[in-house]
Enzyme design. Structure first.
Site, PDB file in Angstrom:
ATOM      1  N   SER A   5       3.726  15.940 -10.731  1.00 34.26           N
ATOM      2  CA  SER A   5       4.853  15.351 -11.458  1.00 34.26           C
ATOM      3  C   SER A   5       4.331  14.572 -12.668  1.00 34.26           C
ATOM      4  CB  SER A   5       5.659  14.476 -10.489  1.00 34.26           C
ATOM      5  OG  SER A   5       6.733  13.885 -11.158  1.00 34.26           O
ATOM      6  N   THR A   6       3.980  13.297 -12.499  1.00 32.87           N
ATOM      7  CA  THR A   6       3.440  12.531 -13.637  1.00 32.87           C
ATOM      8  C   THR A   6       1.979  12.891 -13.891  1.00 32.87           C
ATOM      9  OG1 THR A   6       2.592  10.725 -12.264  1.00 32.87           O
ATOM     10  CG2 THR A   6       4.885  10.554 -13.006  1.00 32.87           C
ATOM     11  N   GLU A  47      29.868  19.205 -19.775  1.00 33.86           N
ATOM     12  CA  GLU A  47      30.327  19.993 -18.620  1.00 33.86           C
ATOM     13  C   GLU A  47      29.804  21.421 -18.739  1.00 33.86           C
ATOM     14  OE1 GLU A  47      34.571  19.559 -18.258  1.00 33.86           O
ATOM     15  OE2 GLU A  47      34.409  17.410 -17.877  1.00 33.86           O
ATOM     16  N   LYS A 101      -5.323   8.937  -0.651  1.00 32.30           N
ATOM     17  CA  LYS A 101      -4.542   8.414  -1.792  1.00 32.30           C
ATOM     18  C   LYS A 101      -3.718   7.208  -1.370  1.00 32.30           C
ATOM     19  CE  LYS A 101      -0.653  10.524  -3.511  1.00 32.30           C
ATOM     20  NZ  LYS A 101       0.028  11.653  -4.146  1.00 32.30           N
ATOM     21  N   ARG A 125      -0.588   4.950  -2.920  1.00 30.56           N
ATOM     22  CA  ARG A 125       0.382   4.916  -4.016  1.00 30.56           C
ATOM     23  C   ARG A 125       0.873   3.487  -4.223  1.00 30.56           C
ATOM     24  NH1 ARG A 125       3.044   8.097  -7.265  1.00 30.56           N
ATOM     25  NH2 ARG A 125       2.434  10.144  -6.459  1.00 30.56           N
ATOM     26  N   ARG A 172      11.726  14.783  -1.895  1.00 27.82           N
ATOM     27  CA  ARG A 172      10.804  13.667  -1.651  1.00 27.82           C
ATOM     28  C   ARG A 172      11.551  12.420  -1.183  1.00 27.82           C
ATOM     29  NH1 ARG A 172       7.324  13.966  -7.039  1.00 27.82           N
ATOM     30  NH2 ARG A 172       9.324  14.761  -7.773  1.00 27.82           N
ATOM     31  N   GLN A 173      12.887  12.426  -1.353  1.00 31.15           N
ATOM     32  CA  GLN A 173      13.684  11.302  -0.817  1.00 31.15           C
ATOM     33  C   GLN A 173      14.099  11.701   0.599  1.00 31.15           C
ATOM     34  OE1 GLN A 173      16.641   9.777  -3.590  1.00 31.15           O
ATOM     35  NE2 GLN A 173      15.553  10.752  -5.268  1.00 31.15           N
TER      36      GLN A 173
HETATM   37  C1  R5P Z   1       3.139  13.795  -2.897  1.00 26.65           C
HETATM   38  O1  R5P Z   1       3.227  13.713  -1.685  1.00 26.65           O
HETATM   39  C2  R5P Z   1       3.014  15.116  -3.557  1.00 26.65           C
HETATM   40  O2  R5P Z   1       2.363  16.014  -2.725  1.00 26.65           O
HETATM   41  C3  R5P Z   1       2.278  15.012  -4.896  1.00 26.65           C
HETATM   42  O3  R5P Z   1       0.949  14.595  -4.667  1.00 26.65           O
HETATM   43  C4  R5P Z   1       2.971  14.043  -5.821  1.00 26.65           C
HETATM   44  O4  R5P Z   1       4.328  14.336  -5.924  1.00 26.65           O
HETATM   45  C5  R5P Z   1       2.322  14.088  -7.195  1.00 26.65           C
HETATM   46  O5  R5P Z   1       2.966  13.179  -8.030  1.00 26.65           O
HETATM   47  P1  R5P Z   1       2.275  12.696  -9.353  1.00 26.65           P
HETATM   48  O6  R5P Z   1       1.880  13.902 -10.137  1.00 26.65           O
HETATM   49  O7  R5P Z   1       3.348  11.883 -10.053  1.00 26.65           O
HETATM   50  O8  R5P Z   1       1.102  11.846  -8.978  1.00 26.65           O
END
Ligand code: R5P
Length: 294
Positions: free
Chosen positions: A225-226, A38, A194, A196, A95-96
């Site tokens: 992100s990743t 907490e 791209k 996904r 993003r959600q």
């Molecule tokens: C997606 O629409 C965002 O603009 C980024 O391209 C995405 O979040 C990148 O994610 P990651 O680094 O996991 O590929």
């Protein structure tokens, strides 16, 4: 009304810079975590009658960061603050941005509902507005989307030369940064395609070729992100024998060893804005917020 800035756990770096640039006072803020997880927050000085600006990036640990911001905002209000604003340089859950499948939470909307309950206004940088076009669609208080474009354009102009640099957006959505920045600084640009296949798997294709030979290529995206998107984009671009590939992003989430993967894919340097504290931060956005507070 006097304005005071408090940098919460994920906002100290931005808060210090914001207080300096805006010439506002700093509010003493103390935070700790109890052994059971907490959170405990406390203001060290009076906020009665003040405009309290809480700076909190909602990454890393977005869920803890949200609860901390909620507690700080409610506490400031309880202590008599006249106005409470949140600066969330990175706004999580965006993003959600729809119910993708039956039974799922429309998280962006729910988080906006929660934040609207505890602050009078909010500022966020480039909050991934794709299916939602404006923050006002989901927030019931004043919520403003701040742009990182002009700060990135200034950085690009300082570091790269127009004659031998091209800018690349790794997917259609990134054209709102990559193409617009390229147009602003007068550089050539292209946007890749791209597809996904999952959280960590993407395929990136070059659909419009540029003169890549001996050029510096800058990949510009909002979120890394990743790193999957940048890695695939860099690999495709490097097949075309440019001089070097660079990357600039607004929000360096960089999870699961993303930066190492990006460097391994041949990216020479990785630069980010300071919406999330990271060693790659080179572009300070606090001046953009300071102007809003004037
Ligand atoms: C997606 O629409 C965002 O603009 C980024 O391209 C995405 O979040 C990148 O994610 P990651 O680094 O996991 O590929």
């Amino acid at each position: 009304m006097k304005t005071v800035v408090a940098g919460l756990s994920n906002g100290k770096h931005f808060g210090v810079s914001l207080a300096k640039k805006s010439g506002t006072g700093k509010l003493k803020y103390i935070f700790r975590k109890f052994p059971d997880g907490e959170l405990h927050i406390k203001f060290g000085s009076q906020v009665k009658g003040r405009h309290v600006v809480l700076v909190q990036s909602l990454f890393p640990n977005p869920n803890d960061a949200l609860v901390e911001l909620f507690l700080a905002a409610r506490t400031a209000r309880g202590m008599g603050a006249k106005r409470v604003s949140a600066i969330t340089p990175y706004l999580c859950y965006m993003r959600q941005d729809k119910v993708f499948s039956f039974g799922e939470s429309f998280s962006a909307k729910e988080i906006a509902w929660l934040l609207s309950k505890c602050v009078d206004g909010l500022f966020a940088f480039e909050p991934h507005l794709h299916r939602i076009r404006s923050l006002s669609e989901i927030f019931s208080v004043e919520a403003k989307n701040l742009s990182a474009r002009s700060a990135i354009s200034d950085f690009v102009l300082k570091k790269f030369s127009r004659d031998n640099t091209v800018i690349v957006g790794p997917d259609r959505e990134s054209s709102q940064w990559a193409k617009k920045i390229a147009d602003a600084v007068g550089f050539d640009s292209t946007v890749l395609e791209k597809t996904r296949f999952g959280d960590r798997k993407v395929r990136v294709k070059v659909t419009t070729e540029l003169d890549w030979k001996n050029k510096d290529v800058i990949i510009i995206d909002d979120i890394v992100s990743t790193g999957g998107t940048v890695v695939q984009a860099a690999k495709e671009i490097r097949k075309r024998k440019p001089r070097a590939v660079y990357c600039i992003c607004v929000h360096p989430l960089l999870v699961e060893g993303a930066l190492e993967k990006i460097m391994k894919a041949g990216v020479k340097e990785f630069f980010s804005c300071n919406t999330i504290e990271h060693k790659s931060n080179c572009i300070d956005l606090s001046g953009v917020v300071a102007k809003e507070l004037k």
